[in-house]
Write a protein that holds these residues in place. Sequence first.
Motif, PDB file in Angstrom:
ATOM      1  N   ASN A   1      17.819   5.252   1.933  1.00 40.88           N
ATOM      2  CA  ASN A   1      16.993   5.209   0.731  1.00 40.88           C
ATOM      3  C   ASN A   1      17.027   3.820   0.089  1.00 40.88           C
ATOM      4  O   ASN A   1      16.603   3.647  -1.047  1.00 40.88           O
ATOM      5  CB  ASN A   1      17.492   6.257  -0.275  1.00 40.88           C
ATOM      6  N   GLU A   2      17.511   2.829   0.833  1.00 47.90           N
ATOM      7  CA  GLU A   2      17.643   1.462   0.332  1.00 47.90           C
ATOM      8  C   GLU A   2      16.570   0.561   0.934  1.00 47.90           C
ATOM      9  O   GLU A   2      16.070   0.825   2.039  1.00 47.90           O
ATOM     10  CB  GLU A   2      19.026   0.911   0.669  1.00 47.90           C
ATOM     11  N   PRO A   3      16.191  -0.531   0.250  1.00 41.55           N
ATOM     12  CA  PRO A   3      15.189  -1.461   0.797  1.00 41.55           C
ATOM     13  C   PRO A   3      15.668  -2.080   2.104  1.00 41.55           C
ATOM     14  O   PRO A   3      16.873  -2.171   2.366  1.00 41.55           O
ATOM     15  CB  PRO A   3      15.049  -2.523  -0.300  1.00 41.55           C
TER      16      PRO A   3
ATOM     17  N   ALA B   1       3.461  -2.099  -1.423  1.00 40.63           N
ATOM     18  CA  ALA B   1       3.483  -3.221  -0.487  1.00 40.63           C
ATOM     19  C   ALA B   1       4.228  -4.407  -1.095  1.00 40.63           C
ATOM     20  O   ALA B   1       5.067  -5.039  -0.438  1.00 40.63           O
ATOM     21  CB  ALA B   1       2.061  -3.616  -0.110  1.00 40.63           C
ATOM     22  N   TYR B   2       3.929  -4.694  -2.361  1.00 39.95           N
ATOM     23  CA  TYR B   2       4.615  -5.811  -3.021  1.00 39.95           C
ATOM     24  C   TYR B   2       6.105  -5.508  -3.192  1.00 39.95           C
ATOM     25  O   TYR B   2       6.948  -6.409  -3.097  1.00 39.95           O
ATOM     26  CB  TYR B   2       3.965  -6.094  -4.372  1.00 39.95           C
ATOM     27  N   ARG B   3       6.422  -4.248  -3.414  1.00 33.54           N
ATOM     28  CA  ARG B   3       7.825  -3.859  -3.553  1.00 33.54           C
ATOM     29  C   ARG B   3       8.580  -4.087  -2.247  1.00 33.54           C
ATOM     30  O   ARG B   3       9.690  -4.645  -2.243  1.00 33.54           O
ATOM     31  CB  ARG B   3       7.905  -2.394  -3.974  1.00 33.54           C
ATOM     32  N   ALA B   4       8.001  -3.682  -1.140  1.00 35.91           N
ATOM     33  CA  ALA B   4       8.658  -3.883   0.157  1.00 35.91           C
ATOM     34  C   ALA B   4       8.819  -5.367   0.461  1.00 35.91           C
ATOM     35  O   ALA B   4       9.816  -5.793   1.053  1.00 35.91           O
ATOM     36  CB  ALA B   4       7.858  -3.197   1.260  1.00 35.91           C
ATOM     37  N   ALA B   5       7.827  -6.165   0.051  1.00 35.38           N
ATOM     38  CA  ALA B   5       7.861  -7.597   0.344  1.00 35.38           C
ATOM     39  C   ALA B   5       8.994  -8.315  -0.383  1.00 35.38           C
ATOM     40  O   ALA B   5       9.400  -9.409   0.037  1.00 35.38           O
ATOM     41  CB  ALA B   5       6.523  -8.234  -0.024  1.00 35.38           C
ATOM     42  N   ASP B   6       9.507  -7.720  -1.446  1.00 34.72           N
ATOM     43  CA  ASP B   6      10.569  -8.372  -2.217  1.00 34.72           C
ATOM     44  C   ASP B   6      11.800  -8.676  -1.368  1.00 34.72           C
ATOM     45  O   ASP B   6      12.542  -9.622  -1.654  1.00 34.72           O
ATOM     46  CB  ASP B   6      10.975  -7.501  -3.408  1.00 34.72           C
ATOM     47  N   THR B   7      12.050  -7.856  -0.344  1.00 38.07           N
ATOM     48  CA  THR B   7      13.244  -8.059   0.489  1.00 38.07           C
ATOM     49  C   THR B   7      12.902  -8.489   1.909  1.00 38.07           C
ATOM     50  O   THR B   7      13.759  -8.491   2.787  1.00 38.07           O
ATOM     51  CB  THR B   7      14.091  -6.768   0.535  1.00 38.07           C
TER      52      THR B   7
ATOM     53  N   ASN C   1       9.837 -13.248   5.217  1.00 37.51           N
ATOM     54  CA  ASN C   1       8.836 -13.954   6.024  1.00 37.51           C
ATOM     55  C   ASN C   1       7.581 -13.091   6.092  1.00 37.51           C
ATOM     56  O   ASN C   1       7.209 -12.585   7.154  1.00 37.51           O
ATOM     57  CB  ASN C   1       9.402 -14.231   7.426  1.00 37.51           C
ATOM     58  N   THR C   2       6.919 -12.923   4.942  1.00 37.64           N
ATOM     59  CA  THR C   2       5.881 -11.907   4.859  1.00 37.64           C
ATOM     60  C   THR C   2       4.685 -12.374   4.053  1.00 37.64           C
ATOM     61  O   THR C   2       4.787 -13.270   3.205  1.00 37.64           O
ATOM     62  CB  THR C   2       6.442 -10.611   4.230  1.00 37.64           C
ATOM     63  N   THR C   3       3.538 -11.748   4.322  1.00 43.38           N
ATOM     64  CA  THR C   3       2.301 -11.950   3.569  1.00 43.38           C
ATOM     65  C   THR C   3       1.780 -10.583   3.147  1.00 43.38           C
ATOM     66  O   THR C   3       1.741  -9.655   3.965  1.00 43.38           O
ATOM     67  CB  THR C   3       1.234 -12.653   4.431  1.00 43.38           C
ATOM     68  N   VAL C   4       1.371 -10.453   1.885  1.00 41.98           N
ATOM     69  CA  VAL C   4       0.795  -9.204   1.376  1.00 41.98           C
ATOM     70  C   VAL C   4      -0.680  -9.438   1.083  1.00 41.98           C
ATOM     71  O   VAL C   4      -1.035 -10.382   0.368  1.00 41.98           O
ATOM     72  CB  VAL C   4       1.504  -8.719   0.103  1.00 41.98           C
ATOM     73  N   LEU C   5      -1.544  -8.577   1.626  1.00 45.12           N
ATOM     74  CA  LEU C   5      -2.981  -8.661   1.382  1.00 45.12           C
ATOM     75  C   LEU C   5      -3.484  -7.323   0.869  1.00 45.12           C
ATOM     76  O   LEU C   5      -3.287  -6.284   1.511  1.00 45.12           O
ATOM     77  CB  LEU C   5      -3.728  -9.039   2.663  1.00 45.12           C
ATOM     78  N   GLU C   6      -4.129  -7.348  -0.299  1.00 41.75           N
ATOM     79  CA  GLU C   6      -4.716  -6.147  -0.905  1.00 41.75           C
ATOM     80  C   GLU C   6      -6.229  -6.222  -0.734  1.00 41.75           C
ATOM     81  O   GLU C   6      -6.887  -7.086  -1.303  1.00 41.75           O
ATOM     82  CB  GLU C   6      -4.350  -6.052  -2.382  1.00 41.75           C
ATOM     83  N   PHE C   7      -6.792  -5.286   0.038  1.00 41.42           N
ATOM     84  CA  PHE C   7      -8.197  -5.357   0.416  1.00 41.42           C
ATOM     85  C   PHE C   7      -9.072  -4.547  -0.544  1.00 41.42           C
ATOM     86  O   PHE C   7      -8.896  -3.330  -0.687  1.00 41.42           O
ATOM     87  CB  PHE C   7      -8.379  -4.853   1.844  1.00 41.42           C
ATOM     88  N   PRO C   8     -10.043  -5.201  -1.190  1.00 44.76           N
ATOM     89  CA  PRO C   8     -10.950  -4.495  -2.105  1.00 44.76           C
ATOM     90  C   PRO C   8     -11.797  -3.462  -1.363  1.00 44.76           C
ATOM     91  O   PRO C   8     -12.182  -3.659  -0.202  1.00 44.76           O
ATOM     92  CB  PRO C   8     -11.832  -5.624  -2.662  1.00 44.76           C
ATOM     93  N   GLY C   9     -12.067  -2.347  -2.035  1.00 45.76           N
ATOM     94  CA  GLY C   9     -12.959  -1.335  -1.484  1.00 45.76           C
ATOM     95  C   GLY C   9     -12.372  -0.472  -0.396  1.00 45.76           C
ATOM     96  O   GLY C   9     -13.072   0.367   0.175  1.00 45.76           O
ATOM     97  N   VAL C  10     -11.080  -0.636  -0.105  1.00 45.68           N
ATOM     98  CA  VAL C  10     -10.448   0.050   1.026  1.00 45.68           C
ATOM     99  C   VAL C  10      -9.543   1.173   0.521  1.00 45.68           C
ATOM    100  O   VAL C  10      -8.918   1.056  -0.537  1.00 45.68           O
ATOM    101  CB  VAL C  10      -9.652  -0.961   1.874  1.00 45.68           C
ATOM    102  N   GLY C  11      -9.461   2.247   1.308  1.00 43.45           N
ATOM    103  CA  GLY C  11      -8.591   3.361   0.978  1.00 43.45           C
ATOM    104  C   GLY C  11      -7.253   3.240   1.680  1.00 43.45           C
ATOM    105  O   GLY C  11      -6.600   2.208   1.624  1.00 43.45           O
ATOM    106  N   HIS C  12      -6.865   4.299   2.385  1.00 44.62           N
ATOM    107  CA  HIS C  12      -5.548   4.375   3.021  1.00 44.62           C
ATOM    108  C   HIS C  12      -5.669   3.938   4.478  1.00 44.62           C
ATOM    109  O   HIS C  12      -6.196   4.661   5.317  1.00 44.62           O
ATOM    110  CB  HIS C  12      -5.045   5.810   2.929  1.00 44.62           C
TER     111      HIS C  12
END
Length: 682
Positions: free
Chosen positions: A458-460, A483-489, A492-503
Amino acid sequence: MKSKFMLAVLTLALLLASCGQPTATPAEPVLEPTATTAPTATAAPPTDTPVPSPTPEPTKESEAFQQVPCPMQLPAGQVQGNTVDCGYLSVPEDRSDPDSRPIRLAVAIFHPLGGATHPDPIIYLTGGPGGSALEYLFLSFDIAFAPVLAEGRDLIFLDQRGVGLSQPALDCPGVSELGLELLDMEVDGKLLTGDEAGELFLEAVGDCELDLSAVAELSDYNTLANAADVEDLRLALGYDQVNLWGTSYGTRLALEVMRDYPDGLRSVVLDAVYPPDVDLYMDLPANAERAFYTLFESCAADVACNAAFPDLEDVFFDTVDRLDETPAIFEVTNALTRESYKVRTYGADLVAILFSFLYHTDVIPSLPQIIYDAAEGDFDLIALIQGSLMAQRDVVSLGMQISVQCNEEYPFSSLEEYETLLADYPRLVGFLENTSVGKPFFYMCAEWDSGEADPIENEPVTSDVPALLMTGQFDPITPPAWAYRAADTLSNTTVLEFPGVGHGASVVSGCPRDTLIAFFDDPTTLLDASCMGEMEAEFVVPSGEAVPVEMESFTNEVMGITGLAPVGWIESAPGVYTRGNSALDVTTLIEQAAPGTASDLLAGLLARMGAEDAQVSMEEYEVDGLSWALFSLEVQTVAVDIALAESGDQVLLVLLQSTPDELESLVESVYMPAIDALKPIE
């Protein structure tokens, strides 16, 4: 609330199932039958400081993989032994005991044409937990995966332990059958209360637990063991490094592989991120509300959408209230089997429908129209989508899903806290009390022999493996914040939030998929994500009048016919023209020729549509020496017009599929001109 079972029982899939895999029709959402009255379960909160769990030792013998004929229907154009190889990976059921009984995991390895040009394959990890990657792959392969395969890497699909074509599969057929039986909330002609339906559901789940316990140790089916299986697969197939592509629950599994077996990884894509340190159940109310209001606010900010569908939020919740007083009853037809079911829909069911539809990027543009239709008592579009979803209702092995979630979520959550939380969401309470991603989860886990995960699960996850994290603006279950929460730890990562997209962004054509491919090509280079600036939710709004259709000449040498086809429509298959105004546009024109008789062809068409018993009207039409028989019928709210004419030893066919409200204009502008022009090549 009168409804205690959500309409989403149609799919019989919990949580995060197969969300990343689109299908020929809208994909599976993530809800299960719901429950209400059941013994209260008290979840035990974690009390000890997390300690590392023992990392299972993978099996290293290459003989663990046995090649076999592919056990599933292959995608079109794929050839066993050439473009695809299949097999079973043998692993110990109990990862702490290498000598425990072996289980077999189904695997398919797809090869690019001409062979792989890169030594590191991509292993796709599907959602669920419990979602099958293989059983319905033939429906989604060309759309979702073929473009990635074409880039030169082998693409490997694994049915995880307890899932799909793997042995054993922790399926619950009794729960699935009950879900269909309770769509109308009736049993033996008696209308059930929500409490009665909930008790039947929990009883069916309990029966499944007893059946599965006889063939599997349920506490051995969890993410920790799944991760060891993935490492075993890499070793058995002889790869130095692999790339992981996880969607939804598949991201949680990929994160566990990153934690336990980082040396075997070249790169990882996490799409619809589900970190191990979130509380799926306690976060559900806020996540659902966020997605709903993202939809309402996006429509309000769009001039055309707001003009066509003003006050969308109020219209939606007013409709929910009315349906709680007087439920809607309509028919849903399974898109594959053509079996039809009567569905009774209360207000809480409509909330569940909106929640599940927000998963699907292709459906989101039509959601304002769907809400307004429901407000006016029109459920045709909902029925059409639900029929498509029903076609894949068994894509999830429910026993595996329950085993994983009860092992990893239940020990770190609390029914009492969840019940207290509901007071903060009065407009969603009927949905939150009764969906199985809500209160019934706690009731199920109290009786399921899943064991408990070590607190470290249950830890990052901390890792420096190159990772791309993809998330969708409207995702109702794994929000962008995760996604941003997982990226905290992840260093070597990139987070992209795509407009208009679901799951599930990675299978969306255009910018998201191009970004995925670019990352796999070189995960060490900064991605150019400028294409995201051109993305937005483009809502479908009524045009107000029929759009004129222009026809143009065509010749089909293979079928030996010539005629007229609509300009701008897509020829999706020989002689099949689809309009495609939106993902839900059913309008299609078929112009073909086939050997045989008109009566045989008509019987075959009706059988394929499941319309053998439909009321069919007929008239005759003569043109240019051909005698046409014209047939009209309606199949699951879709108007179908069929014209057949015998010419020598073949039959000429013109078929128009449309919605009833457009039928008259399309018959005049498309159907009749096509009939007048279609003839054999002289």
